[in-house]
Design a protein around this motif. Structure first.
Motif, short mmCIF file in Angstrom:
data_model
loop_
_atom_site.label_atom_id
_atom_site.label_comp_id
_atom_site.label_asym_id
_atom_site.label_seq_id
_atom_site.Cartn_x
_atom_site.Cartn_y
_atom_site.Cartn_z
N ILE A 15 0.84 -1.20 0.00
CA ILE A 15 0.00 0.00 0.00
C ILE A 15 0.88 1.25 0.00
CG2 ILE A 15 -1.75 1.30 1.28
CD1 ILE A 15 -2.77 -1.33 -0.06
N VAL A 16 1.94 1.25 0.79
CA VAL A 16 2.86 2.40 0.83
C VAL A 16 3.52 2.59 -0.54
CG1 VAL A 16 5.02 3.26 1.82
CG2 VAL A 16 3.25 2.32 3.31
N MET A 17 3.97 1.50 -1.17
CA MET A 17 4.60 1.61 -2.49
C MET A 17 3.59 2.10 -3.54
SD MET A 17 7.71 1.09 -1.95
CE MET A 17 8.33 1.07 -3.60
N LEU A 18 2.36 1.63 -3.47
CA LEU A 18 1.33 2.11 -4.40
C LEU A 18 1.02 3.58 -4.18
CD1 LEU A 18 -1.06 -0.97 -4.47
CD2 LEU A 18 0.17 0.00 -6.42
N ALA A 19 1.03 4.01 -2.93
CA ALA A 19 0.80 5.43 -2.64
C ALA A 19 1.92 6.29 -3.22
CB ALA A 19 0.68 5.65 -1.13
N LYS A 20 3.15 5.84 -3.11
CA LYS A 20 4.28 6.58 -3.69
C LYS A 20 4.17 6.61 -5.21
CE LYS A 20 7.57 5.67 0.03
NZ LYS A 20 8.83 5.03 0.40
N LEU A 21 3.85 5.47 -5.81
CA LEU A 21 3.69 5.41 -7.27
C LEU A 21 2.57 6.34 -7.72
CD1 LEU A 21 4.28 4.16 -10.04
CD2 LEU A 21 2.69 2.32 -9.43
N THR A 22 1.46 6.32 -7.01
CA THR A 22 0.32 7.17 -7.35
C THR A 22 0.69 8.65 -7.28
OG1 THR A 22 -1.22 5.51 -6.54
CG2 THR A 22 -2.05 7.75 -6.70
N THR A 23 1.47 9.03 -6.28
CA THR A 23 1.90 10.42 -6.14
C THR A 23 2.76 10.84 -7.33
OG1 THR A 23 1.81 10.26 -3.74
CG2 THR A 23 3.14 12.05 -4.67
#
Length: 104
Positions: free
Chosen positions: A65-73
């Motif tokens: 979830i943290v990696m997806l949040a970074k990618l999304t940003t």
């Protein structure tokens, strides 16, 4: 997501994969938005798999979830420049009105 209220059935629910809703309809079901998203993904070197319109409530392993949040940003920053930056269709210096394809 703080505006959701987990039910008792979610106690001890620890999904091994990412769970999210893809029915947020943030593209308003408009082909112009869908095509702009696909073109932006291609410009970023990403093959689009129609994974967009996700709600903000994602569940799953925290590291994913943290990696997806970074990618999304990062993708959001790229998208803003690619679609709405200086010299783009939606932000041209000579336009007196917003182009129709930018009026989502």
């Amino acid at each position: 997501d703080l505006d959701t209220f987990p039910t008792p059935k979610m106690l001890n629910y620890w999904p091994q994969d990412v769970i999210c809703n893809r029915l947020a309809l943030t593209n308003h079901n408009l082909p112009s938005i869908e095509n702009a998203i696909i073109a932006t993904a291609e410009a970023a070197g990403i093959h689009h798999h129609h994974w967009h319109g996700t709600d903000s409530a994602w569940m799953g392993p925290s590291h994913r979830i943290v990696m997806l949040a970074k990618l999304t940003t990062h993708l959001a920053r790229f998208t803003r420049v690619h679609m709405f930056g200086p010299g783009t269709t939606c932000r041209c210096a000579t336009c007196t009105e917003l182009p129709r394809e930018c009026t989502w």
